[in-house]
Design a protein around this motif. Sequence first.
Motif, PDB file in Angstrom:
ATOM      1  N   UNK A 140       0.892  -1.158   0.027  1.00 50.35           N
ATOM      2  CA  UNK A 140      -0.119   0.049   0.085  1.00 50.35           C
ATOM      3  C   UNK A 140       0.777   1.321  -0.050  1.00 50.35           C
ATOM      4  N   UNK A 141       0.281   2.298  -0.789  1.00 51.20           N
ATOM      5  CA  UNK A 141       1.116   3.518  -0.663  1.00 51.20           C
ATOM      6  C   UNK A 141      -0.011   4.522   0.002  1.00 51.20           C
ATOM      7  N   UNK A 142       0.285   5.434   0.709  1.00 53.59           N
ATOM      8  CA  UNK A 142      -0.587   6.346   1.290  1.00 53.59           C
ATOM      9  C   UNK A 142      -0.603   7.713   0.533  1.00 53.59           C
ATOM     10  N   UNK A 143      -1.702   8.120  -0.083  1.00 54.13           N
ATOM     11  CA  UNK A 143      -1.768   9.555  -0.808  1.00 54.13           C
ATOM     12  C   UNK A 143      -1.940  10.466   0.423  1.00 54.13           C
ATOM     13  N   UNK A 144      -2.578  10.122   1.273  1.00 52.81           N
ATOM     14  CA  UNK A 144      -2.978  10.853   2.516  1.00 52.81           C
ATOM     15  C   UNK A 144      -3.113   9.935   3.882  1.00 52.81           C
ATOM     16  N   UNK A 145      -3.019  11.017   4.839  1.00 50.81           N
ATOM     17  CA  UNK A 145      -3.323  10.193   6.232  1.00 50.81           C
ATOM     18  C   UNK A 145      -4.249  11.009   6.897  1.00 50.81           C
ATOM     19  N   UNK A 146      -4.870  10.212   7.888  1.00 48.59           N
ATOM     20  CA  UNK A 146      -5.768  10.947   9.131  1.00 48.59           C
ATOM     21  C   UNK A 146      -5.196  10.352  10.313  1.00 48.59           C
ATOM     22  N   UNK A 147      -5.521  10.889  11.315  1.00 47.61           N
ATOM     23  CA  UNK A 147      -5.142  10.571  12.601  1.00 47.61           C
ATOM     24  C   UNK A 147      -6.303  10.052  13.598  1.00 47.61           C
ATOM     25  N   UNK A 148      -6.211   9.082  14.240  1.00 47.30           N
ATOM     26  CA  UNK A 148      -7.193   8.773  15.140  1.00 47.30           C
ATOM     27  C   UNK A 148      -6.501   8.715  16.436  1.00 47.30           C
ATOM     28  N   UNK A 149      -7.132   9.630  17.547  1.00 50.37           N
ATOM     29  CA  UNK A 149      -6.812   9.860  18.906  1.00 50.37           C
ATOM     30  C   UNK A 149      -7.729   9.191  19.792  1.00 50.37           C
ATOM     31  N   UNK A 150      -7.605   8.591  20.839  1.00 54.27           N
ATOM     32  CA  UNK A 150      -8.398   8.057  21.995  1.00 54.27           C
ATOM     33  C   UNK A 150      -8.635   9.297  22.844  1.00 54.27           C
ATOM     34  N   UNK A 151      -9.888   9.648  23.023  1.00 57.40           N
ATOM     35  CA  UNK A 151     -10.041  10.774  23.746  1.00 57.40           C
ATOM     36  C   UNK A 151     -10.178  10.394  25.390  1.00 57.40           C
ATOM     37  N   UNK A 152      -9.269  10.574  26.157  1.00 61.23           N
ATOM     38  CA  UNK A 152      -9.383  10.246  27.690  1.00 61.23           C
ATOM     39  C   UNK A 152     -10.725  10.894  28.326  1.00 61.23           C
ATOM     40  N   UNK A 153     -10.978  12.056  27.912  1.00 62.28           N
ATOM     41  CA  UNK A 153     -12.209  12.722  28.668  1.00 62.28           C
ATOM     42  C   UNK A 153     -13.256  11.843  28.578  1.00 62.28           C
ATOM     43  N   UNK A 154     -13.694  10.949  27.535  1.00 63.04           N
ATOM     44  CA  UNK A 154     -14.830  10.198  27.402  1.00 63.04           C
ATOM     45  C   UNK A 154     -14.988   9.354  28.442  1.00 63.04           C
ATOM     46  N   UNK A 155     -13.815   9.145  29.226  1.00 63.37           N
ATOM     47  CA  UNK A 155     -13.859   7.955  30.282  1.00 63.37           C
ATOM     48  C   UNK A 155     -13.599   8.725  31.540  1.00 63.37           C
ATOM     49  N   UNK A 203      -2.925   5.520  14.071  1.00 65.51           N
ATOM     50  CA  UNK A 203      -3.682   5.533  15.404  1.00 65.51           C
ATOM     51  C   UNK A 203      -2.766   5.595  16.349  1.00 65.51           C
ATOM     52  N   UNK A 204      -3.225   6.085  17.488  1.00 67.66           N
ATOM     53  CA  UNK A 204      -2.340   6.445  18.907  1.00 67.66           C
ATOM     54  C   UNK A 204      -2.241   5.173  19.680  1.00 67.66           C
ATOM     55  N   UNK A 205      -2.834   3.980  19.176  1.00 70.24           N
ATOM     56  CA  UNK A 205      -2.750   2.831  19.876  1.00 70.24           C
ATOM     57  C   UNK A 205      -2.919   1.663  18.787  1.00 70.24           C
ATOM     58  N   UNK A 206      -2.126   0.735  18.857  1.00 71.56           N
ATOM     59  CA  UNK A 206      -2.276  -0.593  18.114  1.00 71.56           C
ATOM     60  C   UNK A 206      -3.561  -1.165  18.343  1.00 71.56           C
ATOM     61  N   UNK A 207      -4.084  -1.141  19.663  1.00 75.03           N
ATOM     62  CA  UNK A 207      -5.323  -1.760  20.053  1.00 75.03           C
ATOM     63  C   UNK A 207      -6.330  -0.804  19.913  1.00 75.03           C
ATOM     64  N   UNK A 208      -6.624  -0.089  20.885  1.00 74.16           N
ATOM     65  CA  UNK A 208      -7.920   0.582  20.997  1.00 74.16           C
ATOM     66  C   UNK A 208      -8.261   1.451  19.457  1.00 74.16           C
ATOM     67  N   UNK A 209      -7.453   2.277  19.336  1.00 75.00           N
ATOM     68  CA  UNK A 209      -7.681   3.032  18.386  1.00 75.00           C
ATOM     69  C   UNK A 209      -7.594   2.638  16.872  1.00 75.00           C
ATOM     70  N   UNK A 210      -7.273   1.311  16.877  1.00 77.55           N
ATOM     71  CA  UNK A 210      -7.351   0.678  15.611  1.00 77.55           C
ATOM     72  C   UNK A 210      -8.266  -0.317  15.690  1.00 77.55           C
ATOM     73  N   UNK A 211      -9.440  -0.149  16.557  1.00 77.67           N
ATOM     74  CA  UNK A 211     -10.493  -0.971  16.627  1.00 77.67           C
ATOM     75  C   UNK A 211     -10.426  -2.396  17.148  1.00 77.67           C
ATOM     76  N   UNK A 212      -9.290  -2.799  17.571  1.00 77.59           N
ATOM     77  CA  UNK A 212      -9.016  -4.266  18.325  1.00 77.59           C
ATOM     78  C   UNK A 212      -9.913  -4.229  19.254  1.00 77.59           C
TER      79      UNK A 212
END
Length: 302
Positions: A140-155, A203-212
């Motif tokens: 895969x080649x990335x033409x663009x990128x987005x960032x997924x961040x877990x928001x601790x304030x939710x918890x 993603x800022x986590x291999x686990x939560x922020x990648x939907x694992x």
Amino acid sequence: MTTTEIKVENSENIEPLLHTKVGNATNANFPVDDRGAVYHLGVAKGELSPRILTVGDSERAAKLRNELLEDAEKPVSHRGFVIHNGKYKGVKVSIVSIGMGPSMMDFLVREGRYVVEGPMAIIRYGTCGSLKDVKVGSLAVASQAVLIRRNPDFWHQDKHSDCKNYDISLPVDGDKELVQTLTNEFRSTFTDRETVVGINATADSFYSSQGRIDPEFDDDNHNLINTLIEKFDNKVTTLEMETFQLYHLSKRSKQPIKAAAATIILANRLSNAFLDNETKSRLEIEGGRACLDALIKIDLNN
Ligand code: R1P
């Protein structure tokens, strides 16, 4: 350079590392020692090439150096970063392993920028999961990128609050010319494999922020993958942990940095398939060669 030689145990054909010693730093805002070495990468001006191939895994970097670099110097290591300087087809390049996550890419781009004079090009070659219906072992080649961040304030305070659990940024472009050059190199190298081009989600986590789904934690991420697919009209191709930071900082750099990223699709998150180590190892070298070919083709001053 002040260094200490350290033997790397249990790694075949891997050069011993020279561990840089960073001395007393004099500037709390941007720490640099009396030799001019930056605080984390441990190198000073002139000790990193303007053309950088960066990978996550230090063994991947060592294999690429052994297989592909000419006149390779002894690798230098500090704080988990390993730098291999040498030449590829006569052109000076650095192969740098950084470990994992956006913060490590942040160190590389900022401190790398400080020690390199003039325009730069940086290609990342990593591994990823895919959200497309493609075989593992595709590229895969990335033409663009987005960032997924877990928001601790939710918890916050053990209760789920009204705010979003995960923030997803707007897309940032890679360097169009370098992305295209890299795509061409991958497509001509891997004629029997697919190279997909699309949006990377960092993603800022291999686990939560990648939907694992991790039964041990309250991650509230069951809908995250679907949200990502829908939000970007099914154009998100890959999930990993560094590309957004590379693209974002390259665009914000006051001196030019051309950036592009390619990945081996190691995991398919839709089918749950995972690539075998032998194929991965082969693709690391073949893809690394394609990355270096793209890296030396690019005109840094244009
Ligand atoms: C997670 O296993 C790591 O692998 C991917 C991710 O971005 C993360 O760094 O890339 P690398 O194979 O380059 O480390």
